[in-house]
Every structure is written in structure tokens, then in C-alpha cells.
Design a protein around this motif. Structure first.
Motif, PDB file in Angstrom:
ATOM      1  N   ASP A   1       1.440  -3.166   4.337  1.00 22.48           N
ATOM      2  CA  ASP A   1       2.821  -2.852   3.996  1.00 22.48           C
ATOM      3  C   ASP A   1       3.723  -3.366   5.107  1.00 22.48           C
ATOM      4  OD1 ASP A   1       4.038  -1.010   1.666  1.00 22.48           O
ATOM      5  OD2 ASP A   1       5.355  -0.961   3.418  1.00 22.48           O
ATOM      6  N   ILE A   2       4.922  -3.787   4.737  1.00 27.10           N
ATOM      7  CA  ILE A   2       5.843  -4.356   5.720  1.00 27.10           C
ATOM      8  C   ILE A   2       6.535  -3.265   6.537  1.00 27.10           C
ATOM      9  CG2 ILE A   2       7.898  -4.415   4.256  1.00 27.10           C
ATOM     10  CD1 ILE A   2       8.359  -7.294   5.387  1.00 27.10           C
ATOM     11  N   SER A   3       6.497  -2.019   6.047  1.00 26.52           N
ATOM     12  CA  SER A   3       7.147  -0.905   6.726  1.00 26.52           C
ATOM     13  C   SER A   3       6.129  -0.131   7.546  1.00 26.52           C
ATOM     14  CB  SER A   3       7.811   0.029   5.704  1.00 26.52           C
ATOM     15  OG  SER A   3       8.224   1.229   6.311  1.00 26.52           O
TER      16      SER A   3
ATOM     17  N   CYS B   1     -13.537   3.579   5.351  1.00 27.54           N
ATOM     18  CA  CYS B   1     -13.696   2.157   5.018  1.00 27.54           C
ATOM     19  C   CYS B   1     -12.383   1.383   5.095  1.00 27.54           C
ATOM     20  CB  CYS B   1     -14.315   1.989   3.630  1.00 27.54           C
ATOM     21  SG  CYS B   1     -13.213   2.443   2.272  1.00 27.54           S
ATOM     22  N   CYS B   2     -11.319   2.051   5.567  1.00 27.13           N
ATOM     23  CA  CYS B   2      -9.979   1.447   5.495  1.00 27.13           C
ATOM     24  C   CYS B   2      -9.542   0.794   6.796  1.00 27.13           C
ATOM     25  CB  CYS B   2      -8.951   2.508   5.112  1.00 27.13           C
ATOM     26  SG  CYS B   2      -9.235   3.253   3.503  1.00 27.13           S
ATOM     27  N   ARG B   3      -8.733  -0.238   6.654  1.00 29.19           N
ATOM     28  CA  ARG B   3      -7.997  -0.824   7.774  1.00 29.19           C
ATOM     29  C   ARG B   3      -6.576  -1.070   7.294  1.00 29.19           C
ATOM     30  NH1 ARG B   3      -9.279  -7.060   8.070  1.00 29.19           N
ATOM     31  NH2 ARG B   3      -9.781  -7.511   5.917  1.00 29.19           N
ATOM     32  N   LEU B   4      -5.609  -0.749   8.139  1.00 28.90           N
ATOM     33  CA  LEU B   4      -4.205  -0.810   7.751  1.00 28.90           C
ATOM     34  C   LEU B   4      -3.461  -1.786   8.652  1.00 28.90           C
ATOM     35  CD1 LEU B   4      -3.509   3.014   7.272  1.00 28.90           C
ATOM     36  CD2 LEU B   4      -4.219   1.346   5.538  1.00 28.90           C
ATOM     37  N   PHE B   5      -2.764  -2.726   8.025  1.00 23.69           N
ATOM     38  CA  PHE B   5      -2.012  -3.740   8.752  1.00 23.69           C
ATOM     39  C   PHE B   5      -0.536  -3.681   8.370  1.00 23.69           C
ATOM     40  CE2 PHE B   5      -6.273  -5.638   8.629  1.00 23.69           C
ATOM     41  CZ  PHE B   5      -6.426  -6.096   9.930  1.00 23.69           C
ATOM     42  N   VAL B   6       0.328  -3.602   9.379  1.00 19.84           N
ATOM     43  CA  VAL B   6       1.751  -3.807   9.145  1.00 19.84           C
ATOM     44  C   VAL B   6       1.958  -5.307   9.045  1.00 19.84           C
ATOM     45  CG1 VAL B   6       4.091  -3.468  10.018  1.00 19.84           C
ATOM     46  CG2 VAL B   6       2.321  -1.744  10.475  1.00 19.84           C
ATOM     47  N   ALA B   7       2.361  -5.773   7.887  1.00 19.11           N
ATOM     48  CA  ALA B   7       2.477  -7.211   7.669  1.00 19.11           C
ATOM     49  C   ALA B   7       3.314  -7.480   6.431  1.00 19.11           C
ATOM     50  CB  ALA B   7       1.088  -7.853   7.510  1.00 19.11           C
TER      51      ALA B   7
ATOM     52  N   ALA C   1       0.781  -1.234   0.000  1.00 18.72           N
ATOM     53  CA  ALA C   1       0.000   0.000   0.000  1.00 18.72           C
ATOM     54  C   ALA C   1       0.814   1.288   0.000  1.00 18.72           C
ATOM     55  CB  ALA C   1      -0.953   0.007   1.195  1.00 18.72           C
ATOM     56  N   ALA C   2       1.980   1.311   0.646  1.00 18.44           N
ATOM     57  CA  ALA C   2       2.739   2.557   0.768  1.00 18.44           C
ATOM     58  C   ALA C   2       3.284   2.989  -0.611  1.00 18.44           C
ATOM     59  CB  ALA C   2       3.885   2.370   1.762  1.00 18.44           C
ATOM     60  N   PRO C   3       3.352   4.299  -0.896  1.00 16.84           N
ATOM     61  CA  PRO C   3       3.138   5.412   0.025  1.00 16.84           C
ATOM     62  C   PRO C   3       1.709   5.891   0.159  1.00 16.84           C
ATOM     63  CG  PRO C   3       4.001   6.238  -2.028  1.00 16.84           C
ATOM     64  CD  PRO C   3       3.955   4.750  -2.165  1.00 16.84           C
ATOM     65  N   GLY C   4       0.748   5.391  -0.649  1.00 14.32           N
ATOM     66  CA  GLY C   4      -0.655   5.627  -0.334  1.00 14.32           C
ATOM     67  C   GLY C   4      -1.512   6.300  -1.375  1.00 14.32           C
TER      68      GLY C   4
END
Length: 452
Positions: free
Chosen positions: A162-164, A183-189, A139-142
Motif C-alpha cells: 500500500d502507498i500509505s 506468512c506475511c510481508r508488508l511493503f510501503v510502495a 492491501a489497506a485496510p486489511g
């Protein structure tokens, strides 16, 4: 995208006015190092693409936030240049390279953001409709994440991975800046192993406008039964910046807040210390750092949100659309290559041209494509893209994937009929490049998931 996974053509909310001015460096001849010229020769890429003449012909692109059309004249007066509509891409405008937007009110207020037109094409190729469940695996930078959120219009769900962590935090800032976070959810993964399926509305639980037990309105998938308990008898709790419940003995998420308890601050310090002592440590479990009120998280328990899905479950309950804008060598972005003149050409050789790194990148790209497809439901579609001009990172990865995935099928991109791009070396794939398209280089492949 930056070094860890974008295309160099997207502005992030962290860009300063100085970064805007650095774009003008593309107007000078680049003293390309021998190692990069060898890389281009090996991959059949014409080095003239990186000439000053080519660079001068590529404008900057901005996307106008829907609803701000009536303010175009005001924005033009502020930045001192006309916004020229991109005829083949609605909502996109070109401006001269020397135009500065980061210091403008329109930029600060979220009315415009920088995004290369080719990147916008990759999002349109996915053909997202409101109400769908969408996964952005890198996803980054968005900027692409924001465009996807605009299309969904607070319906369905959008998961950004995104892993970062710091780059994903920038995505969160960008979504909030443009008012697109609901509507978004963000996961570091790690995108190669992420395995959480979208949250779909459970039958018989709270509806879209019913009140939760804290008295606040819930907007999406809002409740679940934990260990047989009645949701009305479960105390809801708030979640801090890192998404973990403030009291681990209670397992329900309520509306997200940026405020953190002393326990979260303590755990954050511990996490930083651990990361500093072991840089190679990978996330064993996705870390939820943000969720919007319409994302399907509010009212759910942690055990439900973090319930993993296997391949069989994903066939019916997976994502409707998946975008895999994979890490690559970024050689298709003249703007990105120009940065190495300032950073040092030895940095280019070390980061991008090392033979082992190139081999590992194609393996990573294939892993990302495999996992994105695994999380796709039957009948869904995936877009694979990179900002590399090489065959190995594009058609090569797609062909390796198709050879071992019988229920995957390349599809024609209907929206591309008027796009200034050319066909890839395999049917239905597309290539943007600085000469043909007057954009950053981008490869796009659209893949459908058939019945197994």
C-alpha cells in the motif's frame, strides 16, 4: 476501503464504537447533491440505490475466525444478536446494522471482524491454495489480507502493498491481532511500480526446521549466500519496525521485532521531516515495515529481499495469485457515501466527482492492473475489483487492458454459481450491488496469464 483504496465495507483495527454507530446513519434519506446525481446519470446508475429503503435491507457482515465456531453462541449472547450464516459464503455471517461489535470481547480477541460479503467473494474468486505465493497490491485496510492469510495457513507467502504507510501499519496491527502474520510481508510502495518478486526457497540452503546462526528456528526460506560467504559465518541481526537492518554493515534479516534502535528513530524523524517538506515525494524503493517468521525474509540479505524482477523473470518466478482491489470513486458503497453527509457534500465533489480526478482514477486503475499482471507468473490468476458501479472503472478498464495484453484471458469464476450477483457487460465479469446482492457494490474480473 477508505479514500486511499478500499471499499468502505471492511472494519479496520482502528475503528471505534462510535464508528460502529455511524453505520446506522444509512437508515435516513440522503439529500444527494446535484453533482452526485449528475455523476449517477452520466454513468447510468439508478439513484434509488441510495434510498433509505435500500440501505435498511443491507445487513452488516462479519467473518468468523476459523476455529471459533464453537463460540458462536457465546458471541451472540455478548453482542445481543444472532449470527445468521451467509449461505453462499462459508465463514461469513450477517447481523443487524445496529449491532455493535467493536466493544465486544469477541472483536477485541480477534474472533470476528467486519468484512462485507462481496469483499469476501473477491478473495474467493482468486481461488488461493495453501503453499502459493500471493500478492495483495492494494492491501489497506486489511480485511482481505487477513482472509488471504487464513487461507494460506502459514504456508506459501503473502505480500501486502500500500502507498500509505499509516494505513499499512493498521494492516500490520490487524494481522497481529488475529494471529495471521506469520506468512506475511508488508511493503510501503506504489502499486503501479512495485517490482519485488516472491521469495522462493533456494536449493541447498537451510530447510524449514533448521536452526539459524542465532540459535532460533527459522520457518521458511531462511538463508542465502552473500557475496560468496558461508551463511554460517555471517552474523544475523534483528530488524526494527521499519525492516532495515540495525547495522547497515551486516546484511541479514532475523526475526522481526517492533523495537527500534536510536538510529531507526533518528531516520524516522528525518523521513517525517522530509515528507512534510515535500508532500508529493514518492517512494523510490519499497519500505519493508513488517515480515512474519514464515514469510521467506528471515535469514535473507537485504540485497536478495529487494532484488527487483523484470517481466521475463516474473513469467517463471512471479506470484501465483494477485489481487488488485483498486482505488475507485467508492460509489457502490452506500455506507461510504453516507459518510459525506457528515463530512460535507462539498467534500464528495472535491474528492470523488472532479472530472480530472475521475480521469486520473481510471488511469491509475489500468496501471495497477498492468503491474499486477506483470508480476504474475505464467499460469497464475489475477482478480481485479473495485467498489464502483460505473462501467468506466470496471469493464472499461478491463477492456482497455485486454486490448493490449494478448496473453491475458478472462476466466469464469467457478465459485460464483450460487452467488447473489449479476453478470457484468463483458463475459465472465460479475457485479454485486446493494439491491441485487444486499451487499456493497463490487465488480470482479478474474484474469489468467497464458504463455506469451
Amino acid at each position: 476501503m477508505e479514500i486511499m483504496g478500499g471499499d468502505g465495507s471492511e472494519d479496520s483495527p482502528l475503528h471505534s464504537e462510535e464508528t460502529d454507530e455511524q453505520a446506522e446513519s444509512a437508515n435516513t434519506e440522503l439529500p444527494l447533491p446535484a453533482a452526485f446525481l449528475d455523476f449517477l446519470k452520466t454513468n447510468g446508475i439508478d439513484p434509488s440505490i441510495y434510498s433509505a429503503a435500500t440501505a435498511k435491507n443491507i445487513p452488516r457482515y462479519v467473518r468468523l475466525k476459523p476455529g471459533a465456531e464453537s463460540e458462536i453462541c457465546e458471541i451472540e449472547n455478548e453482542i445481543g444478536f444472532k449470527l445468521k450464516p451467509v449461505p453462499w459464503l462459508s465463514g461469513f455471517f450477517s447481523i443487524p446494522q445496529q449491532a455493535k461489535i467493536a466493544s465486544s470481547e469477541a472483536y477485541r480477541e480477534g474472533k470476528i471482524y467486519g468484512m462485507d460479503a462481496a469483499s469476501g467473494a473477491a478473495v474467493l474468486a482468486l481461488d488461493v491454495s495453501p503453499g502459493e505465493h500471493v500478492l495483495d497490491l492494494c492491501a489497506a485496510p486489511g480485511a482481505k489480507l487477513c482472509m488471504l492469510a487464513e487461507i494460506l495457513r502459514r504456508s506459501g507467502t503473502l505480500a501486502g502493498i500500500d502507498i500509505s504507510k499509516h494505513r499499512l501499519a493498521a494492516c500490520r496491527t490487524m494481522l497481529q491481532k488475529y494471529g495471521l502474520e506469520d506468512c506475511c510481508r508488508l511493503f510501503v510502495a506504489d502499486g503501479t511500480s512495485f517490482c519485488l518478486l516472491p521469495q522462493r526457497k533456494p536449493v541447498g540452503l537451510l530447510g524449514s526446521n533448521e536452526q539459524d546462526i542465532t540459535g532460533k528456528y527459522l520457518y521458511s526460506i531462511q538463508a542465502t549466500v552473500i557475496n560468496g560467504s558461508n551463511p554460517a559465518n555471517i552474523q544475523a541481526i534483528s530488524c526494527g519496525e521499519f525492516g532495515s537492518p540495525q547495522d547497515e554493515s551486516i546484511d541479514i534479516y532475523r526475526e522481526w521485532t517492533s523495537k527500534r534502535t536510536w538510529r531507526e528513530r533518528r531516520d524516522s524523524r528525518k523521513g517525517k521531516s522530509l515528507n512534510n517538506s515535500n508532500k508529493s515525494l514518492e517512494h523510490k524503493e519499497p519500505e519493508l515495515i513488517f515480515y512474519g517468521k514464515c514469510s521467506g525474509i528471515v535469514g535473507l540479505g537485504r540485497s536478495v529481499v529487494f532484488q527487483t524482477g523484470d517481466g521475463i523473470k516474473a513469467l517463471k518466478k512471479g506470484y501465483d495469485k494477485v489481487l488488485v482491489d483498486a482505488e475507485c470513486t467508492h460509489d457502490g458503497s452506500i455506507k461510504h457515501v453516507c459518510k459525506f453527509e457528515q463530512w460535507g457534500w462539498d467534500t464528495l465533489e472535491r474528492r470523488l466527482l472532479d472530472a480530472e480526478r475521475i480521469t486520473s482514477i481510471t488511469c491509475l486503475q489500468l496501471q495497477l492492473l498492468n503491474n499486477g499482471f506483470r508480476l504474475l507468473k505464467t499460469g497464475g490468476t489475477l482478480v481485479y475489483s473495485t467498489c464502483s458501479l460505473t462501467t468506466a472503472q470496471n469493464e472499461g478498464v478491463v477492456e482497455r487492458f485486454l486490448a493490449v495484453t494478448p496473453n491475458a484471458e478472462l476466466q469464469q469464476i467457478e465459485a460464483a454459481k450460487d452467488w447473489p450477483c449479476r453478470s457484468g457487460s463483458i463475459q465472465y465479469t460479475l457485479r454485486f450491488d446493494p439491491v441485487t446482492s444486499k451487499t456493497s457494490g463490487l465488480f470482479i474480473a478474474k484474469i489468467a496469464k497464458l504463455e506469451p
